[in-house]
Design an enzyme around this catalytic site. Structure first.
Site, PDB file in Angstrom:
ATOM      1  CG  HIS A   1     -26.063  33.605  -8.960  1.00 42.49           C
ATOM      2  ND1 HIS A   1     -25.888  34.204  -8.405  1.00 42.49           N
ATOM      3  CD2 HIS A   1     -27.637  33.530  -8.984  1.00 42.49           C
ATOM      4  CE1 HIS A   1     -26.956  34.195  -7.303  1.00 42.49           C
ATOM      5  NE2 HIS A   1     -27.332  34.231  -7.894  1.00 42.49           N
TER       6      HIS A   1
ATOM      7  CG  HIS B   1     -31.019  35.785 -10.195  1.00 40.87           C
ATOM      8  ND1 HIS B   1     -31.075  37.014  -9.323  1.00 40.87           N
ATOM      9  CD2 HIS B   1     -30.624  35.462  -9.624  1.00 40.87           C
ATOM     10  CE1 HIS B   1     -31.018  36.833  -8.255  1.00 40.87           C
ATOM     11  NE2 HIS B   1     -30.882  35.656  -8.388  1.00 40.87           N
ATOM     12  CD  GLU B   2     -30.810  31.713 -11.311  1.00 39.73           C
ATOM     13  OE1 GLU B   2     -29.452  31.290 -10.876  1.00 39.73           O
ATOM     14  OE2 GLU B   2     -31.381  31.669 -10.859  1.00 39.73           O
TER      15      GLU B   2
END
Length: 352
Positions: free
Chosen positions: A21, A17-18
């Site tokens: 980004h 998920h990170e």
């Protein structure tokens, strides 16, 4: 081992998920100050170029800290200086990666999965009363009493529709030819640990299975992910209406416990691994969907704020101080962490 594997899956989903980004921020030239796994004080960190990479001690979440994300800065590479559509892509990239990984995990599981066919593989032990008059292993059932049988679930529907009846005309394909077998006796019987190792009510037969084709793997995996997303929305609706309570929720501790139970119930390590991957896919889609909710501190809240502030700036022709938005998200983060702490305490207490 299953608990360790469950923790690794959960940690991987946070990382991916990170990373979504992080990757899109780097792609669009936004400066990333820190890429961190978990929260709290750092237990390991390393500076590489302009970015510090760290692992922190509290195994909850993680973050990708971008320049000017929550405050105004003069850096031309700050998050706030990027075009609104670039910021939008950066914000949704984390959830997109979770959903993508969830889909890929389901593809892996479905690649090894088998589905029942309408071909009879074998007759259960002591099944002579259930299937008489020349029904044989290898027969492919096409129709029962004129009703087409395209999938195994159709068999149950036909039996329910003709509840109480015991004799049926069955059209089968045998050795490439259609054969109508009349007055077949079908009686549901109780079996106690028969040759297949199962106990329960059966009609005396077992279905042959087959592997999914590549196209079926893709479509089935897509449908599974859509089902995951729908079930998440249904669960949220149940929380809002009061049909579900806070004790029905699970945090990281509870999820790892559930994954361990799922693995322990599997008959083999291969099945346990596939079950864990499938459950991990559900958690991945869950994280992706939940993070897009328009709640402060979540990615969805930031997306909502971005769209609102962009519209206001278009109308006012003046930029809005990003500190105001950071205060809202900061308050939301405090409430979110407090809520997660309550859920984690509940999960720990339930373990004992």
């Amino acid at each position: 081992m299953s608990i360790i594997f469950a923790i690794l899956i959960f940690s991987f989903l946070i990382f991916i998920h990170e990373f979504g980004h992080f990757f899109t921020a780097k792609l669009f030239g936004v400066k990333v100050n820190e890429f961190a796994m978990f929260m709290g004080p750092a237990i390991w960190k390393k500076q590489k170029g302009e970015t510090q990479y760290s692992i922190r001690c509290i195994p909850i979440g993680g973050y990708c800290a971008m320049e000017g994300e929550n405050e105004d800065t003069d850096s031309p590479r700050s998050f706030q200086k990027a075009s609104w559509w670039k910021r939008l892509i950066i914000l949704v990239a984390g959830s997109f990666m979770n959903i993508l990984v969830g889909f890929l995990l389901v593809v892996i599981v479905n690649f090894f999965a088998t589905v029942p066919t309408t071909q009879i593989e074998s007759l259960r032990s002591n099944s002579s009363l259930a299937w008489e008059n020349n029904i044989q292993p290898g027969d492919v059932i096409v129709e029962i009493n004129g009703m087409k049988l395209e999938r195994v679930s159709d068999f149950d529907l036909i039996m329910q529709k003709h509840e109480g009846e015991t004799e049926f005309d069955v059209l089968v394909v045998r050795d490439g030819k259609q054969v109508l077998v009349e007055d077949v006796t079908m009686i549901q019987q109780q079996y106690e640990k028969d040759d297949e190792g199962e106990a329960g009510l059966f009609y005396g037969l077992t279905w042959a299975t087959r592997n999914l084709s590549f196209a079926e793997v893709i479509t089935t995996s897509w449908n599974d992910c859509v089902y995951f997303a729908k079930s998440i929305w249904m669960s949220l609706g149940m929380l809002i209406t009061g049909q579900a309570q806070i004790q029905d929720l699970s945090g990281p501790v509870g999820i790892v416990g559930i994954m361990n139970s799922v693995a322990a119930a599997a008959p083999s390590w291969t099945d346990a691994l596939l079950n864990l991957l499938f459950f991990g896919a559900f958690i991945a889609v869950n994280l992706g969907v939940m993070n897009l909710l328009p709640i402060p501190a979540l990615d969805g809240g930031r997306v909502f704020a971005l769209l609102i502030t962009t519209a206001i700036v278009k109308i006012r022709k003046k930029p809005i101080n990003p500190k105001f938005e950071s205060y809202i998200h900061g308050a939301g983060m405090v409430l979110l962490l407090a809520f997660m702490a309550v859920i984690m305490l509940k999960d720990i207490l339930m373990l004992f």
